[in-house]
Design an enzyme around this catalytic site. Structure first.
Site, PDB file in Angstrom:
ATOM      1  CG  ASN A   1      40.497  27.504  24.320  1.00 23.05           C
ATOM      2  OD1 ASN A   1      41.441  27.174  25.040  1.00 23.05           O
ATOM      3  ND2 ASN A   1      39.933  26.684  23.461  1.00 23.05           N
ATOM      4  CB  VAL A   2      41.609  34.211  25.646  1.00 19.83           C
ATOM      5  CG1 VAL A   2      41.881  33.904  27.108  1.00 19.83           C
ATOM      6  CG2 VAL A   2      42.891  34.030  24.817  1.00 19.83           C
TER       7      VAL A   2
ATOM      8  CG  HIS B   1      42.186  31.054  31.602  1.00 22.98           C
ATOM      9  ND1 HIS B   1      42.968  30.016  31.146  1.00 22.98           N
ATOM     10  CD2 HIS B   1      41.994  30.807  32.930  1.00 22.98           C
ATOM     11  CE1 HIS B   1      43.222  29.175  32.148  1.00 22.98           C
ATOM     12  NE2 HIS B   1      42.636  29.630  33.223  1.00 22.98           N
TER      13      HIS B   1
ATOM     14  N   GLY C   1      41.031  18.692  24.854  1.00 20.58           N
ATOM     15  CA  GLY C   1      42.095  19.555  24.330  1.00 20.58           C
ATOM     16  C   GLY C   1      42.771  20.416  25.371  1.00 20.58           C
ATOM     17  CB  THR C   2      42.688  21.268  28.697  1.00 22.93           C
ATOM     18  OG1 THR C   2      43.519  21.859  29.710  1.00 22.93           O
ATOM     19  CG2 THR C   2      41.746  20.264  29.333  1.00 22.93           C
ATOM     20  CB  SER C   3      48.220  20.428  29.033  1.00 26.46           C
ATOM     21  OG  SER C   3      48.051  21.699  29.622  1.00 26.46           O
TER      22      SER C   3
ATOM     23  CG  ASN D   1      44.734  15.690  24.980  1.00 26.22           C
ATOM     24  OD1 ASN D   1      45.634  15.512  24.159  1.00 26.22           O
ATOM     25  ND2 ASN D   1      44.725  16.714  25.814  1.00 26.22           N
ATOM     26  N   PRO D   2      44.593  13.715  21.958  1.00 27.16           N
ATOM     27  CG  PRO D   2      45.572  14.874  20.169  1.00 27.16           C
ATOM     28  CD  PRO D   2      44.595  15.016  21.288  1.00 27.16           C
ATOM     29  CD  GLU D   3      50.546  13.775  22.427  1.00 23.98           C
ATOM     30  OE1 GLU D   3      51.220  13.008  23.150  1.00 23.98           O
ATOM     31  OE2 GLU D   3      50.695  13.903  21.204  1.00 23.98           O
TER      32      GLU D   3
END
Ligand code: OAD
Length: 231
Positions: free
Chosen positions: A90-91, A107, A176-178, A202-204
């Protein structure tokens, strides 16, 4: 055995603070094209447009406060001290705002700029600018957000530290990362190959789910609380 924990965060941890993610529902890349806004070519072609987009993103982030997820990681850091490292893609600077100290930014940071003429890197907290693109306060040259764009290398020191921690930690947590953008996405695999237990919050489902030893299918705020209770 001493617990050594590395945590990789992505845009999902800031979602509950109101900062949009890149992919998925409401993700930035659904409404904007990365090749027009987040590449060195796009900046060369139209630095004003790129700056407009970054100033808009800054204005969203400026209103955001760290959430329970960010704060939970500060607690984990104070529990583990030197045996903890936070690695973020995250930036937005919300980890620092929450109080995290032991972190590397893979990043870059949206609140810093870099001059393309004199190389100066400095903090710049503007959310709007009369002058577009804005100019360097030192030399008047063209400045750019000090973030990593597609096709650019990651800051070498940050990446080396992240890889070294992924290779030597006992627990690697992906939050929280894809887990789609490399080289950050390689880190959970490096950890797994090196013998760490991999935790995903992650919820996904993501590619990390396949190698996860513990999967917490919750938003970051709840998931990190759960992790703290487990450790
Ligand atoms: P993405 O937007 O690709 O992924 C966000 C992830 O967060 C998804 O897997 C969601 O399921 C998850 N998520 C959503 N809400 C959540 C919540 N409340 N708690 C936990 N997880 C949640 O973001 P990143 O993986 O960070 O790079 O993206 C990686 C890189 O791609 C970014 O750093 C950026 C982007 O393009 C550059 O710009 C170079």
């Amino acid at each position: 055995m001493t617990l050594k924990v590395a945590v990789l965060t992505g845009a999902g941890i800031s979602a509950e603070s109101g900062v949009p993610t890149f992919r998925g529902q409401g993700g930035l890349w659904k409404s904007f094209r990365p090749e027009e806004l987040a590449t060195p070519e796009a900046f060369r072609k139209d630095p004003a447009i790129v700056w407009e987009w970054y100033l808009w993103r800054r204005s969203l982030i400026a209103k955001a406060e760290p959430n329970e997820g960010h704060l939970g990681l500060v607690e984990l850091e104070s529990m583990l001290g030197d045996n903890f490292l936070l690695i973020t893609q995250n930036v937005d600077g919300l980890h620092q705002k929450a109080g995290s100290k032991r972190l590397v930014e893979l990043h870059g940071n949206i609140w810093k700029v870099r001059c393309l003429s004199c190389g100066a890197v400095y903090e710049d907290r503007r959310v709007q600018s009369k002058e577009l693109p804005p100019r360097c306060k030192e030399c008047g040259g063209l400045i750019r957000p000090d973030v990593v764009w597609f096709g650019e290398p990651l800051p070498i020191e940050a990446l080396e530290k992240a890889v070294s921690w992924a290779s030597s930690c006992s627990i690697f947590v992906s939050v929280g990362t894809s887990a789609l953008v490399y080289p950050a996405a390689e880190l959970p695999y490096i950890a797994k190959r090196s013998g760490a237990k991999v935790v995903e919050i992650n919820p996904e489902e993501t590619p990390v789910s396949e190698i996860g030893d513990v999967i917490i299918r919750e938003p970051a705020s709840k998931g990190i609380r759960k992790l703290l209770r487990m450790l």
